[in-house]
Scaffold this motif. Sequence first.
Motif, PDB file in Angstrom:
ATOM      1  N   GLY A  22      37.456  31.976  32.797  1.00  0.00           N
ATOM      2  CA  GLY A  22      36.487  31.140  32.098  1.00  0.00           C
ATOM      3  C   GLY A  22      36.613  31.260  30.599  1.00  0.00           C
ATOM      4  N   LEU A  23      36.821  32.488  30.111  1.00  0.00           N
ATOM      5  CA  LEU A  23      37.007  32.708  28.683  1.00  0.00           C
ATOM      6  C   LEU A  23      38.317  32.095  28.206  1.00  0.00           C
ATOM      7  CD1 LEU A  23      35.911  33.992  26.138  1.00  0.00           C
ATOM      8  CD2 LEU A  23      37.031  36.125  26.789  1.00  0.00           C
ATOM      9  N   VAL A  24      39.361  32.210  29.018  1.00  0.00           N
ATOM     10  CA  VAL A  24      40.642  31.587  28.683  1.00  0.00           C
ATOM     11  C   VAL A  24      40.470  30.075  28.573  1.00  0.00           C
ATOM     12  CG1 VAL A  24      42.983  31.142  29.503  1.00  0.00           C
ATOM     13  CG2 VAL A  24      41.988  33.422  29.738  1.00  0.00           C
ATOM     14  N   GLN A 301      39.101  30.565  38.828  1.00  0.00           N
ATOM     15  CA  GLN A 301      39.611  31.737  39.519  1.00  0.00           C
ATOM     16  C   GLN A 301      40.513  31.335  40.687  1.00  0.00           C
ATOM     17  OE1 GLN A 301      39.385  34.725  38.491  1.00  0.00           O
ATOM     18  NE2 GLN A 301      37.693  34.693  37.027  1.00  0.00           N
ATOM     19  N   LEU A 302      40.189  30.229  41.350  1.00  0.00           N
ATOM     20  CA  LEU A 302      41.023  29.765  42.464  1.00  0.00           C
ATOM     21  C   LEU A 302      42.288  29.080  41.984  1.00  0.00           C
ATOM     22  CD1 LEU A 302      38.299  28.339  44.888  1.00  0.00           C
ATOM     23  CD2 LEU A 302      39.509  30.534  45.033  1.00  0.00           C
ATOM     24  N   HIS A 303      42.250  28.479  40.786  1.00  0.00           N
ATOM     25  CA  HIS A 303      43.411  27.769  40.225  1.00  0.00           C
ATOM     26  C   HIS A 303      43.620  28.244  38.783  1.00  0.00           C
ATOM     27  CE1 HIS A 303      43.358  25.100  43.707  1.00  0.00           C
ATOM     28  NE2 HIS A 303      42.058  24.964  43.514  1.00  0.00           N
TER      29      HIS A 303
END
Length: 459
Positions: A22-24, A301-303
């Motif tokens: 998310g931060l990325v 997180q999944l992709h």
Amino acid sequence: MPGHATLSQIDDFPNMGVSDIGLVRQTLLSRLYGRTQPSTLVGLSTQLSSIHSLLHRTVTNLEGNSVLVIGPRGSGKTTLIQKALSLLHHHKPQQEHGQEREQEQKKTHHVVKLSGFIHTTDKIALRDIARQLLITQDLENILIGSFSDAFTYILQQMRTDSSDRPTPLVFILEEFDLLAQHPKQSLLYTLFDIAQQSQRQTPIAVVGVTARVDVMDLLEKRVKSRFSHRQVYVQYTQSPEEFAQIVREALSTGDPGFDHRVDEVLADAPVRAYILEAYEFSKDPRRALRVFASAVARLSQLHPALSLDEIRESVGRERASAKMQVLRGISLLELYLLVAMRGLLGTGSGKFNFEMVYAEYKLFMSRYVMGSSGSMKVYKKPVAMKAFETLVELEIVRGVGEGNAAAGGVSGRNDLLAASGRAPKEYRMVQMMLEPGQVVELVEAREDVPAVVRRWAQQ
């Protein structure tokens, strides 16, 4: 990775990994939309060193300074200044042990950002300066006086609230040329005057940003006398390889796995072709970067890796714009003129006039008609001029305004067709508002285009 990390705490990724996708995602989107900058600025190291050195002297040595950053739109001026400001956080002045805690609560400098687009009068600018510096006491009363008196009052309020060491101010003046149009140029005169005096009580640095190379001619004599005459020039990247490197730096995280995927995406033929087209058309990296935004926004997180299919779809959407749909109905002559303009782009200039376009068209037609048994019609110049005017009306071709010529800007569509003007309309400079690849697509989509013209468009 700490869950509370913020964008300001992660200029670079190398020591952090990409476990918090998310931060990325947030950081990459911020880069793509120009709100933050990558760790490395391609081709701007000399300019970055100059601007950072100037700001560092103001913040650390309490030295007044002023500079103009000049370059075409999209060349990286604002990104350059943002990077220089971010580097100041790594060069805080030395503090004695007893002052460390106080320094944590007090900024080493304040940044005030103004824009000629927004701050159209000195009063509006002054009000926003006070707001950004969190000074509101008796503001309405002092606004009725002169700009110099009001600004002096604001500085006095800052000194009253400060410790023994003054807090330097850094003024970033976007669209500097528009600020120069204020009556008497009181804003610029006051800022340059204080910067020149190098007052240790309130040292300031003034950084003007503009796309006009003739901006010095706009300044009054008294303003010029207060300006340091330092100028930093920023140009577009000079090679497609550097242009592609700018894109890679914007998508880089420092994580080997993520960056390897970035390299795979950038090596894909359609993506690489689109980046090259963006370079040939305008050399503005923002045009290339926006096709990656949707893929970055879908990171999860999944992709956790960039989707090549999503990026290819973005490239397709960019090319299949509403303007392209309108263009599918233009006449063959109008299409031939666009192909001629594409050929002129290959000479290295993005600006030309009707005479140059018609000469390119007639040169090709003469070679075809004289060199083969083809029966293509060569249109007379008045007919071609009517077709050219249609392209102007569709805003596929726009006149380069005389007032904006220095800035590389384009004027309104009617300027070219107006009866008045310093030069006949066939000699007024224009710019094509299509990418070279879009012209090729138009030719390929038409069944009535002769094979020889298809080959011409591919050259």
